[in-house]
Motif scaffolding. Structure first.
Motif, mmCIF file in Angstrom:
data_model
loop_
_atom_site.group_PDB
_atom_site.id
_atom_site.type_symbol
_atom_site.label_atom_id
_atom_site.label_comp_id
_atom_site.label_asym_id
_atom_site.label_seq_id
_atom_site.Cartn_x
_atom_site.Cartn_y
_atom_site.Cartn_z
ATOM 1 N N GLU A 1 -0.973 11.135 8.508
ATOM 2 C CA GLU A 1 -2.587 11.227 7.629
ATOM 3 C C GLU A 1 -3.137 9.946 7.341
ATOM 4 N N ILE A 2 -2.150 9.294 6.372
ATOM 5 C CA ILE A 2 -2.573 8.118 5.745
ATOM 6 C C ILE A 2 -2.781 7.057 6.481
ATOM 7 N N ILE A 3 -1.954 6.567 7.592
ATOM 8 C CA ILE A 3 -2.088 5.448 8.260
ATOM 9 C C ILE A 3 -3.516 5.398 9.166
ATOM 10 N N LYS B 1 1.114 4.227 -2.953
ATOM 11 C CA LYS B 1 0.555 5.462 -2.491
ATOM 12 C C LYS B 1 1.347 6.445 -2.912
ATOM 13 N N PHE B 2 2.762 6.181 -2.583
ATOM 14 C CA PHE B 2 3.824 7.322 -2.808
ATOM 15 C C PHE B 2 4.800 6.989 -4.141
ATOM 16 N N GLU C 1 -4.121 8.845 15.709
ATOM 17 C CA GLU C 1 -2.879 9.602 15.497
ATOM 18 C C GLU C 1 -2.188 9.661 16.830
ATOM 19 N N ASP D 1 3.625 12.270 5.675
ATOM 20 C CA ASP D 1 2.503 12.363 4.913
ATOM 21 C C ASP D 1 1.700 10.995 5.933
ATOM 22 N N LEU D 2 2.703 9.902 6.398
ATOM 23 C CA LEU D 2 2.238 8.782 7.188
ATOM 24 C C LEU D 2 1.268 9.323 8.193
ATOM 25 N N GLU E 1 -6.150 7.081 8.172
ATOM 26 C CA GLU E 1 -7.190 7.072 6.971
ATOM 27 C C GLU E 1 -7.294 5.534 6.602
ATOM 28 N N LYS E 2 -6.497 4.973 6.432
ATOM 29 C CA LYS E 2 -6.591 3.464 5.695
ATOM 30 C C LYS E 2 -6.903 2.593 6.758
ATOM 31 N N PHE F 1 0.972 -1.295 0.144
ATOM 32 C CA PHE F 1 0.096 -0.089 0.058
ATOM 33 C C PHE F 1 0.985 1.164 -0.042
ATOM 34 N N PHE F 2 1.812 1.294 0.830
ATOM 35 C CA PHE F 2 2.761 2.391 0.858
ATOM 36 C C PHE F 2 3.391 2.736 -0.486
#
Length: 181
Positions: free
Chosen positions: A159-161, A134-135, A170, A156-157, A163-164, A130-131
């Motif tokens: 926000e993304i972690i 995504k990146f 957080e 960015d991680l 969210e996924k 996924f990472f």
């Protein structure tokens, strides 16, 4: 010479066997019933078999001789190497926290290291894939609980972690800053 020909297996159908063969599988280990005894959790297989297929359980117990000694159980289990013992992917009692850090690679390049996803029960291979998508970079699993992402994507991680994976807040993500590898 003729006796040796009789003992050789042939590819032809046998006379006393009905085809196609019907093989029954265990619901716990998904192996044929004859091979359950070689599975590391044989006692769970036996309880499933006794609960769901009692007639087959009786046949299996009568074939094995009905003895369920500790010594015979110990002899059947694999003791060293291989996949004899099941390894659990994460410990229930370990603290649930994800650590994100950046490590330099050469002079100008850097990688982002993510640890602790395993404590939430997340498959690391799927997370690395996924990472990477995504990146748009390389990402790989290193060791038991570490993912290395090429490039500086640490910010960015955060926000993304969550969210996924919504079970990760957080507050569980900690920034360790720059580290040496």
């Amino acid at each position: 010479m003729e006796n040796s020909k009789a003992t050789v297996l042939s590819n032809r159908p046998q006379r006393n066997v009905t085809y196609p063969l019907k093989v029954m599988y265990c619901g716990h280990c998904t192996l044929p019933l004859e091979y359950c005894e070689y599975y590391p959790e044989y006692d769970r297989c036996k309880s499933w078999l006794q609960q769901n297929l009692p007639t087959e359980f009786e046949k299996l117990i009568s074939i094995s001789g009905g003895t369920d000694d500790e010594n015979s159980e110990e002899k059947k289990r694999q003791k060293r190497g291989g996949k004899g013992y099941l390894k659990y992917k994460f410990d229930i009692f370990c603290p649930k926290q994800i650590c994100v850090s950046r490590a330099t690679r050469g002079k100008k390049k850097s990688v982002t290291v993510v640890t602790g996803l395993n404590s939430f029960g997340i498959d690391l291979k799927i997370a690395a894939k996924f990472f990477g998508t995504k990146f748009a970079c390389g990402s790989s699993v290193v060791g038991d609980d570490e993912i290395v992402i090429q490039g500086d994507v640490k910010d960015d991680l955060f926000e993304i972690i969550p969210e996924k994976w919504p079970e990760i807040d957080e507050d569980f993500i900690e920034d360790l800053g720059d580290l040496k590898r």
